[in-house]
Design a protein around this motif. Structure first.
Motif, PDB file in Angstrom:
ATOM      1  N   ALA A 176      44.356 -14.909   8.711  1.00 34.60           N
ATOM      2  CA  ALA A 176      44.343 -13.585   7.724  1.00 34.60           C
ATOM      3  C   ALA A 176      43.243 -13.555   6.786  1.00 34.60           C
ATOM      4  N   PRO A 177      42.468 -13.052   7.249  1.00 32.94           N
ATOM      5  CA  PRO A 177      40.654 -13.291   6.818  1.00 32.94           C
ATOM      6  C   PRO A 177      41.037 -11.969   5.070  1.00 32.94           C
ATOM      7  N   THR A 178      42.494 -10.763   5.244  1.00 30.45           N
ATOM      8  CA  THR A 178      41.850  -9.801   4.357  1.00 30.45           C
ATOM      9  C   THR A 178      43.853  -9.932   3.809  1.00 30.45           C
ATOM     10  N   PRO A 179      44.404  -8.936   2.706  1.00 34.89           N
ATOM     11  CA  PRO A 179      45.395  -9.033   1.718  1.00 34.89           C
ATOM     12  C   PRO A 179      46.184  -8.186   3.128  1.00 34.89           C
ATOM     13  N   ASP A 180      46.033  -7.389   3.747  1.00 29.08           N
ATOM     14  CA  ASP A 180      46.825  -6.663   4.723  1.00 29.08           C
ATOM     15  C   ASP A 180      46.306  -6.359   6.331  1.00 29.08           C
ATOM     16  N   SER A 181      45.225  -8.066   6.220  1.00 30.66           N
ATOM     17  CA  SER A 181      45.968  -8.640   7.978  1.00 30.66           C
ATOM     18  C   SER A 181      47.658  -8.464   8.666  1.00 30.66           C
ATOM     19  N   PRO A 182      47.687  -8.291  10.266  1.00 33.94           N
ATOM     20  CA  PRO A 182      48.601  -8.666   9.943  1.00 33.94           C
ATOM     21  C   PRO A 182      50.193  -9.845   9.641  1.00 33.94           C
ATOM     22  N   PHE A 183      49.143 -10.991  10.295  1.00 31.76           N
ATOM     23  CA  PHE A 183      50.506 -12.071   9.486  1.00 31.76           C
ATOM     24  C   PHE A 183      50.126 -12.607   8.046  1.00 31.76           C
ATOM     25  N   ALA A 184      49.644 -12.289   7.480  1.00 34.00           N
ATOM     26  CA  ALA A 184      48.884 -12.343   5.254  1.00 34.00           C
ATOM     27  C   ALA A 184      50.670 -12.884   5.326  1.00 34.00           C
ATOM     28  N   SER A 185      51.544 -11.875   5.759  1.00 36.83           N
ATOM     29  CA  SER A 185      52.476 -11.804   5.053  1.00 36.83           C
ATOM     30  C   SER A 185      53.352 -13.475   5.238  1.00 36.83           C
ATOM     31  N   LEU A 186      53.334 -13.558   7.192  1.00 35.92           N
ATOM     32  CA  LEU A 186      54.155 -14.509   7.613  1.00 35.92           C
ATOM     33  C   LEU A 186      52.686 -15.892   7.115  1.00 35.92           C
ATOM     34  N   LEU A 187      52.231 -16.233   6.628  1.00 42.06           N
ATOM     35  CA  LEU A 187      51.043 -16.901   6.082  1.00 42.06           C
ATOM     36  C   LEU A 187      51.272 -17.325   5.179  1.00 42.06           C
ATOM     37  N   GLU A 188      51.700 -17.203   4.168  1.00 47.14           N
ATOM     38  CA  GLU A 188      51.837 -16.268   2.444  1.00 47.14           C
ATOM     39  C   GLU A 188      51.378 -17.737   2.262  1.00 47.14           C
ATOM     40  N   HIS A 189      51.810 -18.841   1.827  1.00 47.07           N
ATOM     41  CA  HIS A 189      51.956 -20.222   0.918  1.00 47.07           C
ATOM     42  C   HIS A 189      50.647 -20.698   1.685  1.00 47.07           C
ATOM     43  N   SER A 190      50.319 -21.070   3.054  1.00 45.33           N
ATOM     44  CA  SER A 190      48.912 -21.241   3.544  1.00 45.33           C
ATOM     45  C   SER A 190      48.036 -20.921   2.902  1.00 45.33           C
ATOM     46  N   ILE A 191      47.680 -19.361   2.911  1.00 45.91           N
ATOM     47  CA  ILE A 191      47.013 -18.413   2.407  1.00 45.91           C
ATOM     48  C   ILE A 191      46.280 -19.178   0.909  1.00 45.91           C
ATOM     49  N   ARG A 192      47.312 -19.136   0.531  1.00 49.15           N
ATOM     50  CA  ARG A 192      46.914 -19.586  -1.307  1.00 49.15           C
ATOM     51  C   ARG A 192      46.532 -20.878  -1.412  1.00 49.15           C
ATOM     52  N   GLN A 193      47.072 -21.836  -0.297  1.00 45.26           N
ATOM     53  CA  GLN A 193      46.495 -23.162  -0.499  1.00 45.26           C
ATOM     54  C   GLN A 193      44.777 -23.115   0.126  1.00 45.26           C
ATOM     55  N   ASN A 194      44.764 -22.527   1.370  1.00 42.34           N
ATOM     56  CA  ASN A 194      43.581 -21.757   1.911  1.00 42.34           C
ATOM     57  C   ASN A 194      42.336 -21.963   1.095  1.00 42.34           C
ATOM     58  N   LEU A 195      42.932 -20.769   0.025  1.00 39.98           N
ATOM     59  CA  LEU A 195      41.794 -20.055  -0.834  1.00 39.98           C
ATOM     60  C   LEU A 195      41.371 -20.709  -1.685  1.00 39.98           C
ATOM     61  N   ASP A 196      42.358 -22.149  -1.898  1.00 40.88           N
ATOM     62  CA  ASP A 196      41.830 -22.801  -3.263  1.00 40.88           C
ATOM     63  C   ASP A 196      40.903 -23.659  -2.710  1.00 40.88           C
ATOM     64  N   TYR A 197      41.373 -24.282  -1.574  1.00 40.66           N
ATOM     65  CA  TYR A 197      41.051 -25.205  -0.310  1.00 40.66           C
ATOM     66  C   TYR A 197      39.030 -24.948  -0.419  1.00 40.66           C
ATOM     67  N   GLU A 198      38.818 -23.106  -0.693  1.00 40.40           N
ATOM     68  CA  GLU A 198      37.235 -22.813  -0.218  1.00 40.40           C
ATOM     69  C   GLU A 198      36.815 -22.614  -1.459  1.00 40.40           C
ATOM     70  N   VAL A 199      37.482 -22.206  -2.791  1.00 44.06           N
ATOM     71  CA  VAL A 199      36.876 -21.986  -3.703  1.00 44.06           C
ATOM     72  C   VAL A 199      36.574 -23.758  -4.044  1.00 44.06           C
ATOM     73  N   CYS A 200      37.054 -25.152  -4.207  1.00 45.76           N
ATOM     74  CA  CYS A 200      36.359 -25.949  -4.192  1.00 45.76           C
ATOM     75  C   CYS A 200      35.958 -26.564  -3.474  1.00 45.76           C
ATOM     76  N   SER A 201      35.560 -25.736  -1.759  1.00 39.01           N
ATOM     77  CA  SER A 201      34.382 -26.255  -1.162  1.00 39.01           C
ATOM     78  C   SER A 201      32.978 -26.082  -1.148  1.00 39.01           C
TER      79      SER A 201
END
Length: 306
Positions: free
Chosen positions: A227-252
């Motif tokens: 789900a590389p963009t907010p309008d990706s088909p599975f963005a809502s399905l992975l919403e919680h994990s996406i927020r965590q992954n975004l935080d992770y990438e900022v820190c990486s």
């Protein structure tokens, strides 16, 4: 919620400008500085062989000069990101190559013997020739024929669609690269097939995507890959994990502004360290910046709308 500061964004932009491959520099310019699609396509041409296929290390872990279907699919990912037209010779030659490969094999082999002639990642080592349809890269390539059907001499979509739905209806979770190929197919497939594939993929995504942040430092199916963009088909399905992954990438982000690959070849260490790893850093930095921008995780930055 963690965000990338404008200063760190500029550091990443400098890294791309100074260290990334030309094709990744041009894609970055397309995303962030209103660069042209033609410039991206021109940067792809050196990777194209006389047979129309792509090789020459466009996939940094697979460095054979010879054309392969998987390398051609990687090049077409770039082309589709910039909305490349069928009229461009690069596209016509690449699609003709994929058509020729299908006529030869009846599918698109993932690996070819020439891979072993040059340094490569251990998972790319050729051992035996496949003899049946392979989802990776076959499903993705079928998507490109939906985007560019002009090269087809006969309507093969009914045969191909039977193959891909047979795979999707199988038991067990999908391997992550197979799942990504299905997702890229869905992006290019017309309705109702698009929705049918996404519906069939949905239960697989739940088990394929790695949701544990503790595992993201090693090779795995990160949520943002699906789900590389907010309008990706599975963005809502992975919403919680996406927020965590975004935080992770900022820190990486690395001190030099880059994002590094989270894998290694396991062989040919000199080539990995001096060439492939650096090329991947450029690719991943552009990819990560685009995703952070799309999710509004870069302070004060709005990417150009294409």
């Amino acid at each position: 919620m963690r965000t990338l500061s404008l200063q760190k964004y500029r550091r990443a932009a400098d890294f791309v400008s100074n260290h990334a491959r030309l094709v990744d520099q041009r894609l970055f310019e397309y995303y962030f500085y209103n660069g042209s699609s033609e410039a991206v396509l021109e940067a792809l041409i050196p990777y194209q062989n006389e047979d129309g296929g792509i090789g020459r290390g466009i996939e940094p872990d697979l460095r054979t000069q010879a054309s392969t279907p998987i390398a051609t699919s990687v090049a077409l990912q770039y082309a589709r990101k910039v909305g490349a037209s069928w009229k461009h010779p690069f596209i016509q030659k690449a699609m003709a190559y994929l058509h020729d490969v299908y006529r030869q094999y009846g599918f698109w082999p993932l690996k070819i013997p020439e891979i072993n002639d040059v340094p490569h990642a251990e998972w790319w080592h050729f051992t035996s020739q496949a003899d049946t349809f392979e989802v990776n890269p076959g499903a993705e390539i079928i998507g490109y024929f939906h985007a560019y059907p002009q090269v087809l001499e006969a309507d093969l979509f009914s045969i191909w669609h039977e193959q891909i739905f047979t795979w999707l209806e199988g038991d067990g979770p999908l391997e992550m690269h197979d799942a990504l190929c299905f997702l890229r197919l869905a992006e290019l497939m017309p309705q109702p097939g698009k929705s049918q594939i996404l519906d069939a993929l949905r239960p697989h995504i739940r088990s394929t995507v790695t949701r544990d942040p503790m595992k993201w430092s090693s090779y795995c199916a990160k949520p943002l890959w699906f789900a590389p963009t907010p309008d990706s088909p599975f963005a809502s399905l992975l919403e919680h994990s996406i927020r965590q992954n975004l935080d992770y990438e900022v820190c990486s982000q690395q001190p030099d502004g880059s994002w590094n690959p989270f894998w290694a070849w396991g062989q040919y260490e000199d080539v990995w360290e001096t060439k492939a790893k650096k090329e991947w850093a450029g690719i991943l930095t552009v990819k990560t910046l685009k995703t952070l921008a799309d999710y509004k995780r870069i302070e004060g930055l709005v990417p150009e709308k294409k």
